[in-house]
Design an enzyme around this catalytic site. Structure first.
Site, PDB file in Angstrom:
ATOM      1  NE  ARG A 156      34.699  84.745  35.500  1.00 23.81           N
ATOM      2  CZ  ARG A 156      33.434  84.354  35.280  1.00 23.81           C
ATOM      3  NH1 ARG A 156      32.816  84.716  34.170  1.00 23.81           N
ATOM      4  NH2 ARG A 156      32.814  83.595  36.162  1.00 23.81           N
TER       5      ARG A 156
ATOM      6  NE  ARG B 205      23.304  81.756  36.599  1.00 24.36           N
ATOM      7  CZ  ARG B 205      24.137  82.768  36.331  1.00 24.36           C
ATOM      8  NH1 ARG B 205      23.690  83.971  36.139  1.00 24.36           N
ATOM      9  NH2 ARG B 205      25.427  82.535  36.271  1.00 24.36           N
TER      10      ARG B 205
ATOM     11  NE  ARG C  82      29.373  80.530  39.544  1.00 21.04           N
ATOM     12  CZ  ARG C  82      30.185  81.368  38.930  1.00 21.04           C
ATOM     13  NH1 ARG C  82      31.456  81.432  39.267  1.00 21.04           N
ATOM     14  NH2 ARG C  82      29.722  82.149  37.988  1.00 21.04           N
TER      15      ARG C  82
ATOM     16  NE  ARG D 146      32.388  86.425  39.163  1.00 13.71           N
ATOM     17  CZ  ARG D 146      31.470  86.083  38.248  1.00 13.71           C
ATOM     18  NH1 ARG D 146      31.484  86.638  37.046  1.00 13.71           N
ATOM     19  NH2 ARG D 146      30.555  85.188  38.542  1.00 13.71           N
TER      20      ARG D 146
ATOM     21  CE  LYS E 116      26.153  82.827  31.247  1.00 13.09           C
ATOM     22  NZ  LYS E 116      27.182  81.897  31.749  1.00 13.09           N
TER      23      LYS E 116
END
Ligand code: ADP
Ligand code: AMP
Length: 213
Positions: free
Chosen positions: A127, A88, A171, A160, A13
């Site tokens: 990531r 969300r 998540r 992260r 996203k």
């Protein structure tokens, strides 16, 4: 043009929202980036958000909605924006919808970036994020020019805290329970468009451009 990006954590996203923002000249608004900037600055908001984010849970709606509505009320959002990571939950979507209705306005496109769960864990462990300017990379698929350094601002890239495997699993659970129902919400409003998020990021972007025109 007002756009909402939907999709699992790690679906791409943010990567696509940044490309849309650049191409269409509208701001990229990421609630996750706003929370991370607050964590970095050590604000009260940051402290509260971090306690949820580190567990892979959602920050409470009331707080998140307040932050988002403040942001989109700013001048640069007058001609539209691309929302990344908001809404969300159904209550968040309902508040946004009600606020826009008051202004005789509405979301034009909700773009669902579709990536199966199997691919997500790999995406997230690779990531790397720049906490200074918000740029994101992937160690294999979208590497920075110099390992560990942000192309855009030269800061150090980090994994992260919430991209560790156990947190990612939580998540994903949270996504399926609380966020996926938004696909139905925006389908009913007639603005949902789905794109295959498993292909190269440039190809995903071409598909999005074909939708946005
Ligand atoms: P989200 O904002 O949905 O959480 P990101 O845009 O940060 O996801 O993307 C998650 C990770 O996957 C990042 O490391 C990013 O560089 C990488 N990525 C994004 N799009 C693609 C793609 N189409 N193919 C492979 N990797 C991608
Ligand atoms: P993101 O950068 O979009 O992946 O968001 C990182 C984390 O910030 C999420 O896992 C949540 O803990 C929190 N967060 C971001 N956006 C929202 C939102 N709209 N509602 C609740 N929590 C959010």
């Amino acid at each position: 043009m007002k756009i909402v990006m939907l999709g699992a954590p790690g679906a791409g996203k943010g990567t696509q929202a940044k490309m849309i923002a650049k191409e269409y000249g509208i701001p990229h608004v990421s609630t996750g980036d706003i929370f991370r900037a607050n964590i970095k600055e050590g604000t009260e908001l940051g402290k509260e958000a971090k306690s949820y984010m580190d567990k892979g849970e959602l920050v409470p709606d009331e707080l998140t909605v307040r932050i988002l509505l403040d942001r989109v009320a700013q001048d640069d959002c007058k001609n539209g924006y691309v929302l990344d990571g908001f809404p969300r939950t159904i209550p968040q979507a309902e508040v946004l919808d009600a606020e826009l209705t008051k202004l005789n306005d509405a979301i034009d496109f909700a773009i669902d970036v579709d990536v199966p769960d199997e691919n997500i864990i790999r995406r997230m462990s690779g990531r790397r994020a720049c906490l200074k300017c918000g740029a994101t990379y992937h160690i294999e698929h979208i590497p920075p020019k110099q390992e560990g350094i942000c192309d855009a601002c030269g800061s150090e890239l980090v994994l992260r805290d919430d991209d560790k495997e156990e947190t990612v699993k939580n998540r994903l659970d949270v996504y399926h329970k609380q966020t996926q129902p938004l696909i139905d919400f925006y389908t009913k409003k007639g603005v949902l468009k789905s794109v295959d998020g498993t292909v190269d990021s440039a190809e995903v972007f071409s598909a999005i451009k074909a939708i946005l025109g």
